[in-house]
Write a protein that holds these residues in place. Structure first.
Motif, PDB file in Angstrom:
ATOM      1  N   MET A  23       0.837  -1.207   0.000  1.00 29.66           N
ATOM      2  CA  MET A  23       0.000   0.000   0.000  1.00 29.66           C
ATOM      3  C   MET A  23       0.876   1.263   0.000  1.00 29.66           C
ATOM      4  O   MET A  23       1.901   1.295   0.683  1.00 29.66           O
ATOM      5  N   ASN A  24       0.478   2.312  -0.747  1.00 29.42           N
ATOM      6  CA  ASN A  24       1.196   3.581  -0.681  1.00 29.42           C
ATOM      7  C   ASN A  24       0.582   4.463   0.420  1.00 29.42           C
ATOM      8  O   ASN A  24      -0.352   4.043   1.110  1.00 29.42           O
ATOM      9  N   ASP A  25       1.085   5.677   0.553  1.00 27.54           N
ATOM     10  CA  ASP A  25       0.634   6.558   1.645  1.00 27.54           C
ATOM     11  C   ASP A  25      -0.861   6.862   1.586  1.00 27.54           C
ATOM     12  O   ASP A  25      -1.475   7.202   2.582  1.00 27.54           O
ATOM     13  N   LEU A  26      -1.439   6.768   0.390  1.00 23.68           N
ATOM     14  CA  LEU A  26      -2.866   7.088   0.232  1.00 23.68           C
ATOM     15  C   LEU A  26      -3.734   5.837   0.276  1.00 23.68           C
ATOM     16  O   LEU A  26      -4.904   5.863  -0.091  1.00 23.68           O
ATOM     17  N   ASN A  27      -3.139   4.707   0.679  1.00 23.70           N
ATOM     18  CA  ASN A  27      -3.838   3.421   0.761  1.00 23.70           C
ATOM     19  C   ASN A  27      -4.173   2.814  -0.590  1.00 23.70           C
ATOM     20  O   ASN A  27      -5.132   2.055  -0.722  1.00 23.70           O
ATOM     21  N   GLY A  28      -3.390   3.161  -1.617  1.00 25.95           N
ATOM     22  CA  GLY A  28      -3.511   2.469  -2.895  1.00 25.95           C
ATOM     23  C   GLY A  28      -2.554   1.285  -2.894  1.00 25.95           C
ATOM     24  O   GLY A  28      -1.542   1.312  -2.195  1.00 25.95           O
ATOM     25  N   TYR A  29      -2.892   0.244  -3.659  1.00 27.14           N
ATOM     26  CA  TYR A  29      -1.981  -0.905  -3.760  1.00 27.14           C
ATOM     27  C   TYR A  29      -0.714  -0.488  -4.499  1.00 27.14           C
ATOM     28  O   TYR A  29      -0.776   0.279  -5.468  1.00 27.14           O
ATOM     29  N   ASP A  30       0.427  -1.013  -4.071  1.00 24.05           N
ATOM     30  CA  ASP A  30       1.659  -0.924  -4.860  1.00 24.05           C
ATOM     31  C   ASP A  30       1.649  -2.083  -5.850  1.00 24.05           C
ATOM     32  O   ASP A  30       0.980  -3.104  -5.627  1.00 24.05           O
ATOM     33  N   VAL A  31       2.436  -1.942  -6.938  1.00 26.89           N
ATOM     34  CA  VAL A  31       2.454  -2.993  -7.958  1.00 26.89           C
ATOM     35  C   VAL A  31       2.908  -4.331  -7.360  1.00 26.89           C
ATOM     36  O   VAL A  31       2.436  -5.402  -7.780  1.00 26.89           O
ATOM     37  N   GLU A  32       3.763  -4.251  -6.331  1.00 30.55           N
ATOM     38  CA  GLU A  32       4.257  -5.493  -5.706  1.00 30.55           C
ATOM     39  C   GLU A  32       3.137  -6.261  -4.990  1.00 30.55           C
ATOM     40  O   GLU A  32       3.290  -7.444  -4.690  1.00 30.55           O
ATOM     41  N   ASP A  33       2.020  -5.568  -4.669  1.00 33.04           N
ATOM     42  CA  ASP A  33       0.905  -6.208  -3.943  1.00 33.04           C
ATOM     43  C   ASP A  33      -0.091  -6.887  -4.883  1.00 33.04           C
ATOM     44  O   ASP A  33      -0.968  -7.628  -4.430  1.00 33.04           O
ATOM     45  N   LEU A  34      -0.019  -6.572  -6.182  1.00 34.74           N
ATOM     46  CA  LEU A  34      -1.072  -7.027  -7.101  1.00 34.74           C
ATOM     47  C   LEU A  34      -0.832  -8.447  -7.590  1.00 34.74           C
ATOM     48  O   LEU A  34       0.304  -8.834  -7.887  1.00 34.74           O
ATOM     49  N   GLN A  35      -1.915  -9.210  -7.694  1.00 35.36           N
ATOM     50  CA  GLN A  35      -1.874 -10.578  -8.216  1.00 35.36           C
ATOM     51  C   GLN A  35      -3.024 -10.732  -9.208  1.00 35.36           C
ATOM     52  O   GLN A  35      -4.113 -10.198  -8.946  1.00 35.36           O
ATOM     53  N   PRO A  36      -2.803 -11.471 -10.300  1.00 39.00           N
ATOM     54  CA  PRO A  36      -3.924 -11.754 -11.208  1.00 39.00           C
ATOM     55  C   PRO A  36      -5.083 -12.377 -10.420  1.00 39.00           C
ATOM     56  O   PRO A  36      -4.859 -13.189  -9.520  1.00 39.00           O
ATOM     57  N   GLY A  37      -6.295 -11.937 -10.743  1.00 37.52           N
ATOM     58  CA  GLY A  37      -7.487 -12.474 -10.070  1.00 37.52           C
ATOM     59  C   GLY A  37      -8.019 -11.545  -8.995  1.00 37.52           C
ATOM     60  O   GLY A  37      -9.200 -11.645  -8.634  1.00 37.52           O
ATOM     61  N   MET A  38      -7.177 -10.632  -8.472  1.00 37.38           N
ATOM     62  CA  MET A  38      -7.696  -9.674  -7.482  1.00 37.38           C
ATOM     63  C   MET A  38      -8.793  -8.852  -8.150  1.00 37.38           C
ATOM     64  O   MET A  38      -8.676  -8.490  -9.330  1.00 37.38           O
ATOM     65  N   ASN A  39      -9.862  -8.552  -7.418  1.00 40.66           N
ATOM     66  CA  ASN A  39     -10.971  -7.821  -8.046  1.00 40.66           C
ATOM     67  C   ASN A  39     -11.652  -6.890  -7.058  1.00 40.66           C
ATOM     68  O   ASN A  39     -11.518  -7.052  -5.845  1.00 40.66           O
ATOM     69  N   ALA A  40     -12.370  -5.910  -7.610  1.00 42.87           N
ATOM     70  CA  ALA A  40     -13.086  -4.932  -6.795  1.00 42.87           C
ATOM     71  C   ALA A  40     -14.201  -4.331  -7.639  1.00 42.87           C
ATOM     72  O   ALA A  40     -14.216  -4.484  -8.873  1.00 42.87           O
TER      73      ALA A  40
END
Ligand SMILES: C/C=C/C(=O)SCCNC(=O)CCNC(=O)[C@H](O)C(C)(C)COP(=O)(O)OP(=O)(O)OC[C@H]1O[C@@H](n2cnc3c(N)ncnc32)[C@H](O)[C@@H]1OP(=O)(O)O
Length: 156
Positions: free
Chosen positions: A1-18
């Motif tokens: 997560m960055n300072d604004l609570n967005g995901y960093d690229v290192e946190d992302l995995q295929p299949g994550m959804n919102a």
């Protein structure tokens, strides 16, 4: 997560959804016409719209598509994400009063370039109204660490 609570690229995995949902109101359509300058009669003129295949006024395609932008910016990957591209197929018209549910799903991630490709689908109830794919640039812990290192005063 960055300072604004967005995901960093290192946190992302295929299949994550919102998902992000928004009702497209009369006011939204009128304001979007004003903001964009797109005063197409199919969106604003009931008499004209009644003569079209849709039988009534419909929302601007890019207004509906903006719910995808909200899903990307507010949910996944979230604050700090930058759009690089967005493919859109407008399948079914959206009418004033329809609630649009924009679902985003991570398809692929390129950590070294801090990029991801997302599937982007808008539904009204169970009907797909827009489908497409987004390419986005995402915040990266590695890049933040590199910038912080560069900003440090060098010790002689
Ligand atoms: C300037 C800005 C204006 C706006 O913002 S308008 C608002 C945004 N647009 C919409 O809301 C339009 C939503 N889409 C629809 O209502 C329908 O969709 C259509 C009325 C456009 C078509 O419906 P149908 O006549 O039932 O189409 P089919 O029989 O499924 O296909 C006929 C041919 O049209 C192609 N096609 C249909 N939709 C799309 C699309 N979204 N993108 C690209 N091509 C499309 C198909 O493939 C096919 O082609 P082939 O005859 O060669 O097989």
């Amino acid at each position: 997560m960055n300072d604004l609570n967005g995901y960093d690229v290192e946190d992302l995995q295929p299949g994550m959804n919102a998902c992000f949902s928004k009702t497209i109101t009369e006011a939204d359509i009128v304001m979007f016409a004003g903001v964009s300058g797109d005063t197409n009669a199919v969106h604003l003129n009931e008499e004209f719209a009644a003569t079209t295949r849709f039988g009534a006024r419909i929302a601007h395609g890019f207004l509906t598509a903006s719910v995808i932008s909200a899903a990307v910016a507010n949910r996944l990957p979230g604050p700090g994400t930058v759009y690089l591209g967005q493919q859109l197929r407008f399948k079914v018209p959206v009418k004033p009063g329809d609630t649009v549910h924009a679902a985003v799903t991570v398809l692929s991630v390129e950590v070294a370039k801090a990029r991801a490709v997302l599937s982007t689908v808008c539904r009204v109830k169970d009907t797909v109204v827009i489908e497409g794919e987004a390419t986005v640039m995402i915040t990266s812990r590695a890049q933040r660490a590199a910038s912080e290192l560069q900003a440090m005063p060098s010790v002689a």
